[in-house]
Design a protein around this motif. Structure first.
Motif, PDB file in Angstrom:
ATOM      1  N   ASP A   1      63.693  23.667  84.128  1.00  0.00           N
ATOM      2  CA  ASP A   1      62.233  23.624  84.234  1.00  0.00           C
ATOM      3  C   ASP A   1      61.535  23.393  82.887  1.00  0.00           C
ATOM      4  N   VAL A   2      62.291  23.278  81.819  1.00  0.00           N
ATOM      5  CA  VAL A   2      61.722  23.170  80.476  1.00  0.00           C
ATOM      6  C   VAL A   2      60.934  21.878  80.322  1.00  0.00           C
ATOM      7  N   LYS A   3      59.702  22.014  79.825  1.00  0.00           N
ATOM      8  CA  LYS A   3      58.829  20.862  79.606  1.00  0.00           C
ATOM      9  C   LYS A   3      58.624  20.594  78.113  1.00  0.00           C
ATOM     10  N   VAL A   4      59.020  21.553  77.274  1.00  0.00           N
ATOM     11  CA  VAL A   4      58.833  21.452  75.829  1.00  0.00           C
ATOM     12  C   VAL A   4      60.161  21.060  75.193  1.00  0.00           C
ATOM     13  N   SER A   5      60.122  20.113  74.257  1.00  0.00           N
ATOM     14  CA  SER A   5      61.349  19.681  73.601  1.00  0.00           C
ATOM     15  C   SER A   5      61.813  20.726  72.585  1.00  0.00           C
ATOM     16  N   LYS A   6      63.078  20.661  72.258  1.00  0.00           N
ATOM     17  CA  LYS A   6      63.657  21.552  71.242  1.00  0.00           C
ATOM     18  C   LYS A   6      62.911  21.383  69.914  1.00  0.00           C
TER      19      LYS A   6
ATOM     20  N   HIS B   1      63.381  29.392  78.115  1.00  0.00           N
ATOM     21  CA  HIS B   1      62.632  29.626  76.882  1.00  0.00           C
ATOM     22  C   HIS B   1      63.539  29.401  75.678  1.00  0.00           C
ATOM     23  N   TYR B   2      62.928  28.966  74.582  1.00  0.00           N
ATOM     24  CA  TYR B   2      63.677  28.749  73.346  1.00  0.00           C
ATOM     25  C   TYR B   2      63.653  30.022  72.499  1.00  0.00           C
ATOM     26  N   GLU B   3      64.813  30.377  71.972  1.00  0.00           N
ATOM     27  CA  GLU B   3      64.913  31.467  71.015  1.00  0.00           C
ATOM     28  C   GLU B   3      65.292  30.836  69.682  1.00  0.00           C
ATOM     29  N   VAL B   4      64.344  30.855  68.742  1.00  0.00           N
ATOM     30  CA  VAL B   4      64.520  30.185  67.463  1.00  0.00           C
ATOM     31  C   VAL B   4      64.732  31.237  66.372  1.00  0.00           C
ATOM     32  N   GLU B   5      65.845  31.117  65.647  1.00  0.00           N
ATOM     33  CA  GLU B   5      66.124  32.023  64.532  1.00  0.00           C
ATOM     34  C   GLU B   5      65.958  31.250  63.230  1.00  0.00           C
ATOM     35  N   MET B   6      65.239  31.879  62.281  1.00  0.00           N
ATOM     36  CA  MET B   6      65.021  31.280  60.965  1.00  0.00           C
ATOM     37  C   MET B   6      65.378  32.292  59.896  1.00  0.00           C
ATOM     38  N   LYS B   7      65.743  31.804  58.719  1.00  0.00           N
ATOM     39  CA  LYS B   7      66.092  32.685  57.612  1.00  0.00           C
ATOM     40  C   LYS B   7      65.406  32.185  56.355  1.00  0.00           C
ATOM     41  N   ASP B   8      64.771  33.139  55.645  1.00  0.00           N
ATOM     42  CA  ASP B   8      64.093  32.846  54.387  1.00  0.00           C
ATOM     43  C   ASP B   8      64.512  33.927  53.393  1.00  0.00           C
ATOM     44  N   GLY B   9      65.559  33.634  52.604  1.00  0.00           N
ATOM     45  CA  GLY B   9      66.084  34.655  51.695  1.00  0.00           C
ATOM     46  C   GLY B   9      66.691  35.787  52.500  1.00  0.00           C
ATOM     47  N   LYS B  10      66.194  37.002  52.282  1.00  0.00           N
ATOM     48  CA  LYS B  10      66.699  38.169  53.011  1.00  0.00           C
ATOM     49  C   LYS B  10      65.899  38.451  54.278  1.00  0.00           C
ATOM     50  N   THR B  11      64.915  37.621  54.577  1.00  0.00           N
ATOM     51  CA  THR B  11      64.075  37.839  55.753  1.00  0.00           C
ATOM     52  C   THR B  11      64.531  36.931  56.889  1.00  0.00           C
ATOM     53  N   GLU B  12      64.729  37.545  58.063  1.00  0.00           N
ATOM     54  CA  GLU B  12      65.093  36.795  59.258  1.00  0.00           C
ATOM     55  C   GLU B  12      63.937  36.839  60.246  1.00  0.00           C
ATOM     56  N   TYR B  13      63.679  35.717  60.878  1.00  0.00           N
ATOM     57  CA  TYR B  13      62.620  35.614  61.877  1.00  0.00           C
ATOM     58  C   TYR B  13      63.253  35.212  63.202  1.00  0.00           C
ATOM     59  N   GLU B  14      62.814  35.831  64.282  1.00  0.00           N
ATOM     60  CA  GLU B  14      63.220  35.447  65.630  1.00  0.00           C
ATOM     61  C   GLU B  14      61.940  35.170  66.409  1.00  0.00           C
ATOM     62  N   VAL B  15      61.821  33.951  66.906  1.00  0.00           N
ATOM     63  CA  VAL B  15      60.613  33.559  67.638  1.00  0.00           C
ATOM     64  C   VAL B  15      61.038  33.026  68.998  1.00  0.00           C
ATOM     65  N   LYS B  16      60.433  33.579  70.052  1.00  0.00           N
ATOM     66  CA  LYS B  16      60.709  33.129  71.416  1.00  0.00           C
ATOM     67  C   LYS B  16      59.543  32.247  71.848  1.00  0.00           C
ATOM     68  N   VAL B  17      59.853  31.009  72.226  1.00  0.00           N
ATOM     69  CA  VAL B  17      58.844  30.020  72.593  1.00  0.00           C
ATOM     70  C   VAL B  17      58.987  29.693  74.079  1.00  0.00           C
ATOM     71  N   ASN B  18      57.878  29.755  74.802  1.00  0.00           N
ATOM     72  CA  ASN B  18      57.857  29.448  76.226  1.00  0.00           C
ATOM     73  C   ASN B  18      58.231  27.983  76.427  1.00  0.00           C
ATOM     74  N   GLY B  19      59.261  27.743  77.220  1.00  0.00           N
ATOM     75  CA  GLY B  19      59.768  26.390  77.448  1.00  0.00           C
ATOM     76  C   GLY B  19      58.865  25.528  78.309  1.00  0.00           C
ATOM     77  N   GLN B  20      57.879  26.139  78.974  1.00  0.00           N
ATOM     78  CA  GLN B  20      56.968  25.380  79.821  1.00  0.00           C
ATOM     79  C   GLN B  20      55.655  25.066  79.097  1.00  0.00           C
ATOM     80  N   THR B  21      55.163  26.018  78.290  1.00  0.00           N
ATOM     81  CA  THR B  21      53.852  25.856  77.663  1.00  0.00           C
ATOM     82  C   THR B  21      53.907  25.613  76.163  1.00  0.00           C
ATOM     83  N   GLY B  22      55.028  25.976  75.521  1.00  0.00           N
ATOM     84  CA  GLY B  22      55.125  25.833  74.072  1.00  0.00           C
ATOM     85  C   GLY B  22      54.448  26.968  73.308  1.00  0.00           C
TER      86      GLY B  22
END
Length: 174
Positions: free
Chosen positions: A113-118, A142-163
Protein backbone atom coordinates in the motif's frame (compact mmCIF):
# COMPACT_ATOMS: atom_id res chain seq x y z
CA UNK A 1 20.86 -6.31 75.81
CA UNK A 2 19.53 -7.76 72.55
CA UNK A 3 16.22 -5.97 73.11
CA UNK A 4 18.00 -2.60 73.34
CA UNK A 5 19.93 -3.27 70.11
CA UNK A 6 16.78 -4.28 68.25
CA UNK A 7 14.83 -1.26 69.54
CA UNK A 8 17.78 1.02 68.69
CA UNK A 9 17.97 -0.46 65.18
CA UNK A 10 14.25 -0.01 64.58
CA UNK A 11 14.37 3.58 65.88
CA UNK A 12 17.34 4.34 63.62
CA UNK A 13 15.53 2.90 60.60
CA UNK A 14 12.45 5.02 61.34
CA UNK A 15 14.52 8.21 61.69
CA UNK A 16 16.51 7.46 58.53
CA UNK A 17 13.32 6.63 56.59
CA UNK A 18 11.77 9.88 57.77
CA UNK A 19 14.80 11.82 56.56
CA UNK A 20 14.44 10.29 53.09
CA UNK A 21 10.72 11.09 53.10
CA UNK A 22 11.35 14.72 54.02
CA UNK A 23 13.99 14.99 51.29
CA UNK A 24 11.55 13.60 48.73
CA UNK A 25 8.84 16.05 49.83
CA UNK A 26 11.16 19.07 49.66
CA UNK A 27 12.51 18.19 46.21
CA UNK A 28 12.10 21.31 44.05
CA UNK A 29 11.18 19.24 41.00
CA UNK A 30 14.29 20.13 39.01
CA UNK A 31 16.68 17.85 40.92
CA UNK A 32 17.70 14.34 39.88
CA UNK A 33 19.46 12.71 42.83
CA UNK A 34 21.69 15.71 43.44
CA UNK A 35 22.05 16.71 39.78
CA UNK A 36 20.46 20.03 38.89
CA UNK A 37 18.57 20.57 35.66
CA UNK A 38 18.80 23.91 33.87
CA UNK A 39 15.26 23.61 32.52
CA UNK A 40 12.25 23.81 34.82
CA UNK A 41 9.33 21.42 34.47
CA UNK A 42 7.19 24.34 33.27
CA UNK A 43 9.72 25.06 30.49
CA UNK A 44 9.70 21.38 29.50
CA UNK A 45 5.90 21.41 29.32
CA UNK A 46 6.02 24.52 27.13
CA UNK A 47 8.56 22.85 24.79
CA UNK A 48 6.34 19.75 24.54
CA UNK A 49 3.33 21.92 23.66
CA UNK A 50 5.39 23.63 20.95
CA UNK A 51 6.38 20.22 19.55
CA UNK A 52 2.81 18.85 19.54
CA UNK A 53 0.23 21.51 18.75
CA UNK A 54 -2.92 21.31 20.91
CA UNK A 55 -1.29 19.00 23.50
CA UNK A 56 -3.04 18.60 26.85
CA UNK A 57 -0.47 17.34 29.35
CA UNK A 58 -1.57 14.38 31.44
CA UNK A 59 1.67 13.44 33.18
CA UNK A 60 5.32 14.57 33.50
CA UNK A 61 8.04 12.30 34.84
CA UNK A 62 11.74 12.82 35.41
CA UNK A 63 14.09 10.19 34.02
CA UNK A 64 17.79 9.75 33.43
CA UNK A 65 18.91 8.16 30.16
CA UNK A 66 22.64 7.57 30.44
CA UNK A 67 24.15 10.94 31.37
CA UNK A 68 21.11 12.83 30.08
CA UNK A 69 18.37 14.15 32.37
CA UNK A 70 15.00 14.01 30.63
CA UNK A 71 11.45 15.20 31.28
CA UNK A 72 9.04 12.60 29.89
CA UNK A 73 5.84 14.43 28.98
CA UNK A 74 2.71 12.38 28.24
CA UNK A 75 -0.45 13.94 26.92
CA UNK A 76 -3.40 13.92 24.58
CA UNK A 77 -3.85 15.81 21.32
CA UNK A 78 -6.98 17.78 20.41
CA UNK A 79 -8.28 14.81 18.42
CA UNK A 80 -7.89 12.48 21.43
CA UNK A 81 -4.71 10.70 20.39
CA UNK A 82 -1.85 10.02 22.79
CA UNK A 83 1.47 11.82 22.46
CA UNK A 84 4.78 11.34 24.31
CA UNK A 85 7.54 13.95 24.19
CA UNK A 86 10.92 13.66 25.93
CA UNK A 87 12.72 16.95 26.61
CA UNK A 88 16.41 17.22 27.57
CA UNK A 89 16.33 18.85 31.01
CA UNK A 90 19.48 20.89 30.35
CA UNK A 91 19.31 21.92 26.69
CA UNK A 92 15.53 22.01 26.21
CA UNK A 93 15.98 19.92 23.07
CA UNK A 94 13.23 17.50 22.03
CA UNK A 95 14.86 14.07 22.36
CA UNK A 96 11.85 11.99 21.35
CA UNK A 97 8.42 12.76 19.98
CA UNK A 98 5.84 10.01 19.47
CA UNK A 99 2.24 10.39 18.43
CA UNK A 100 -0.41 7.67 18.38
CA UNK A 101 -1.39 8.11 14.73
CA UNK A 102 -3.24 4.82 14.48
CA UNK A 103 -6.44 4.88 12.55
CA UNK A 104 -9.12 2.95 14.40
CA UNK A 105 -8.47 -0.17 12.35
CA UNK A 106 -6.71 -3.16 13.87
CA UNK A 107 -5.45 -4.25 10.47
CA UNK A 108 -1.73 -3.91 9.81
CA UNK A 109 -0.93 -1.83 6.78
CA UNK A 110 0.73 -3.67 3.96
CA UNK A 111 4.00 -2.77 2.26
CA UNK A 112 2.08 -3.04 -1.03
CA UNK A 113 0.00 0.00 0.00
CA UNK A 114 3.04 2.31 0.13
CA UNK A 115 2.62 5.49 -1.90
CA UNK A 116 5.82 7.24 -0.76
CA UNK A 117 9.18 6.32 -2.28
CA UNK A 118 12.14 5.25 -0.17
CA UNK A 119 14.00 8.37 -1.34
CA UNK A 120 11.13 10.64 -0.27
CA UNK A 121 11.01 8.92 3.16
CA UNK A 122 14.76 9.53 3.59
CA UNK A 123 14.30 13.19 2.62
CA UNK A 124 11.51 13.63 5.19
CA UNK A 125 13.55 11.83 7.88
CA UNK A 126 16.59 14.07 7.27
CA UNK A 127 14.46 17.10 8.16
CA UNK A 128 13.66 15.48 11.52
CA UNK A 129 17.17 14.14 12.33
CA UNK A 130 20.79 14.67 11.34
CA UNK A 131 23.67 12.70 9.96
CA UNK A 132 24.17 9.85 7.55
CA UNK A 133 21.35 7.43 6.78
CA UNK A 134 22.55 4.00 7.91
CA UNK A 135 19.39 1.95 7.36
CA UNK A 136 15.94 2.25 5.80
CA UNK A 137 13.44 -0.50 6.47
CA UNK A 138 9.89 -0.83 5.17
CA UNK A 139 7.69 -2.41 7.85
CA UNK A 140 3.87 -2.61 7.98
CA UNK A 141 3.58 0.05 5.28
CA UNK A 142 5.89 2.55 7.01
CA UNK A 143 9.55 3.44 6.62
CA UNK A 144 11.87 3.20 9.60
CA UNK A 145 14.89 5.39 8.88
CA UNK A 146 18.01 5.21 11.07
CA UNK A 147 20.62 7.97 10.91
CA UNK A 148 23.89 8.51 12.75
CA UNK A 149 25.67 11.78 13.47
CA UNK A 150 28.78 11.15 15.58
CA UNK A 151 27.56 9.60 18.83
CA UNK A 152 23.94 10.60 18.20
CA UNK A 153 21.53 8.14 16.61
CA UNK A 154 18.18 9.15 15.15
CA UNK A 155 15.25 6.84 14.40
CA UNK A 156 12.44 8.34 12.35
CA UNK A 157 9.27 6.48 11.36
CA UNK A 158 7.68 7.87 8.19
CA UNK A 159 4.12 7.04 7.12
CA UNK A 160 4.34 5.12 3.84
CA UNK A 161 1.02 6.52 2.60
CA UNK A 162 1.30 10.21 3.52
CA UNK A 163 5.03 10.84 3.98
CA UNK A 164 4.42 12.36 7.45
CA UNK A 165 6.67 11.71 10.44
CA UNK A 166 4.89 9.33 12.81
CA UNK A 167 7.62 8.96 15.40
CA UNK A 168 11.05 10.41 16.04
CA UNK A 169 13.69 9.30 18.57
CA UNK A 170 17.16 10.54 19.34
CA UNK A 171 19.68 8.60 21.46
CA UNK A 172 23.26 9.17 22.55
CA UNK A 173 25.84 6.37 22.35
CA UNK A 174 27.64 5.95 25.67
Amino acid sequence: MKKKLIIGGITGAIVLGGAFGVNAMTNNGDDWNGQEAKLSQEDAEKAAKEEVQGLTIDKVEKDQEGDRLVYEVEGTTEDGKEADVDIDANSGEVVKSERDDDNDSDEKESNADVKVSKEKAEEVAKKEGKGEVVEVELDDGHYEVEMKDGKTEYEVKVNGQTGEVMESKQEQDG
